[in-house]
Design an enzyme around this catalytic site. Sequence first.
Site, PDB file in Angstrom:
ATOM      1  N   LYS A 209       3.011   9.962   8.197  1.00  0.00           N
ATOM      2  CA  LYS A 209       2.271   9.481   9.373  1.00  0.00           C
ATOM      3  C   LYS A 209       2.829  10.004  10.707  1.00  0.00           C
ATOM      4  CE  LYS A 209      -0.603   5.886   7.600  1.00  0.00           C
ATOM      5  NZ  LYS A 209      -0.393   5.407   6.227  1.00  0.00           N
TER       6      LYS A 209
ATOM      7  N   TYR B  84       0.860  -1.180   0.000  1.00  0.00           N
ATOM      8  CA  TYR B  84       0.000   0.000   0.000  1.00  0.00           C
ATOM      9  C   TYR B  84       0.898   1.233   0.000  1.00  0.00           C
ATOM     10  CZ  TYR B  84      -3.213   3.679   1.192  1.00  0.00           C
ATOM     11  OH  TYR B  84      -3.929   4.849   1.159  1.00  0.00           O
TER      12      TYR B  84
HETATM   13  C1  LIG Z   1      -0.594   5.829   4.843  1.00  0.00           C
HETATM   14  C2  LIG Z   1       0.429   5.428   3.852  1.00  0.00           C
HETATM   15  C3  LIG Z   1       0.623   6.165   2.675  1.00  0.00           C
HETATM   16  C4  LIG Z   1      -0.244   7.351   2.299  1.00  0.00           C
HETATM   17  O1  LIG Z   1      -0.107   8.411   3.182  1.00  0.00           O
HETATM   18  P1  LIG Z   1      -1.286   9.534   3.232  1.00  0.00           P
HETATM   19  O2  LIG Z   1      -0.747  10.543   4.188  1.00  0.00           O
HETATM   20  O3  LIG Z   1      -2.503   8.826   3.727  1.00  0.00           O
HETATM   21  O4  LIG Z   1      -1.441  10.054   1.856  1.00  0.00           O
HETATM   22  C5  LIG Z   1       1.615   5.761   1.819  1.00  0.00           C
HETATM   23  N1  LIG Z   1       2.399   4.691   2.102  1.00  0.00           N
HETATM   24  C6  LIG Z   1       2.250   3.977   3.222  1.00  0.00           C
HETATM   25  C7  LIG Z   1       3.161   2.818   3.493  1.00  0.00           C
HETATM   26  C8  LIG Z   1       1.255   4.301   4.129  1.00  0.00           C
HETATM   27  O5  LIG Z   1       1.083   3.556   5.224  1.00  0.00           O
END
Ligand SMILES: *Cc1c(COP(=O)(O)O)cnc(C)c1O
Length: 434
Positions: free
Chosen positions: A284, A154
């Site tokens: 994050k 993801y």
């Molecule tokens: C959450 C996440 C994203 C996307 O980040 P957003 O701030 O939600 O756009 C991309 N890669 C990984 C591994 C993630 O966990």
Amino acid sequence: MPEPLTPGELLALDRQHVWHPYGPMPGKAAPLLVESASGVRLRLAEPVEGRDELVDGMSSWWSAVHGYNHPVLNDAAQSQLGRMSHVMFGGLTHEPAVRLAKRLVDITPEPLEHVFLADSGSVSVEVAVKMCLQYWRSLGKPRKQRLLTWRGGYHGDTWQPMSVCDPDGGMHELWQGALPRQVFADTPPAGFDAAPDEAYAAQLRELIARHADELAAVIVEPVVQGAGGMSFHSPGYLRVLREACDAHGVLLVFDEIATGFGRTGALFAAEHAGVAPDVMCLGKALTGGYLTLAATLCTAAVADGISRGALPVLAHGPTFMGNPLAAAVADASIELLLSQDWAQEVKRIEAGLRDGLAPARSIAGVRDVRVLGAIGVVQLDHEVDMAAATRAAVREGVWLRPFRDLIYTMPPYITGDGDVARICAALCAAAREG
Ligand SMILES: *Cc1c(COP(=O)(O)O)cnc(C)c1O
């Protein structure tokens, strides 16, 4: 002051007007109305299942590592707010962005040298991809514009990130044909401690060699695949990728948006493998969950390659690039993390999760239970009944957000042993009823 709205009015308006993540419009399941949050607790505007306070087992999607309403982060935000909450980054700069960039370069693997401050994780992945494609264009190899990843990943919800998310993962299947077609290896064999599987390593090497002429980069989540399935793999595969990328002239991108800042027990998951990527994405937990901010770091070699092109600039510049408020809080959050024995706290939580989730193994319908760092996962042999699982957790006084066949927790690092035990009890209850 605006007219106060009752919880009932707020929820009715929410349903009528407001999109929620991956949600239908109008909304179906009513969200819980949060009034405030402090430490590891979310305070609800009105009781649900008899609870007006929930222990947060999610850290607001991996981000709130220090918990909520933290005095140090509040101070950092307030003192920056008194100076300026934002100025444009084109032609201007400021101390919070400079300090943060320097700190990120200092704490990430050695060759990462330059920092692009983006406004969300997905955008930082877009920037990473743009860097890699532009690098090869600048070096006269414009055919190198595809990406290789492994299944089960993801990387975000904007276009390029979606193209490297798990292709069978439901949500993105809708876009088959519209998304760029990338090269997919199988999902890495499961198990952080499992010996690397030689056949799988050979598959990675073979795919990289075969597609080298058209590959700009390999992009993966190191060690933990998060939103794609909450699975762990051997760090050995990262070394395989590093060697194969070097051998065949392909860049390596680590998306550490979920794994960065200690979640897996190492400050960055790349450290488990002792390898460094050419490009790294962070997000994050970067601001301790206070504000949206992400970063794309790259090596001097990548920046130098880009600057040798006909267009010697990185053509990307979001309006809120380098936002001073977010950068000041991020810098304070990292300093707070490093000022304590965070690794010991993550180990303590890991031990608590191992103990507390052990009973889940004997619950009917549970396929697997796994723990790594401050991540605990209970995988069912069926799709979770979200409403029933959430209700069961709330009844235990805990906030969880399961998805697919997964009930999991990534608690804030400040979660005490009693609250860790409570979160585990809630995961077990959710597994039983979900
Ligand atoms: C959450 C996440 C994203 C996307 O980040 P957003 O701030 O939600 O756009 C991309 N890669 C990984 C591994 C993630 O966990």
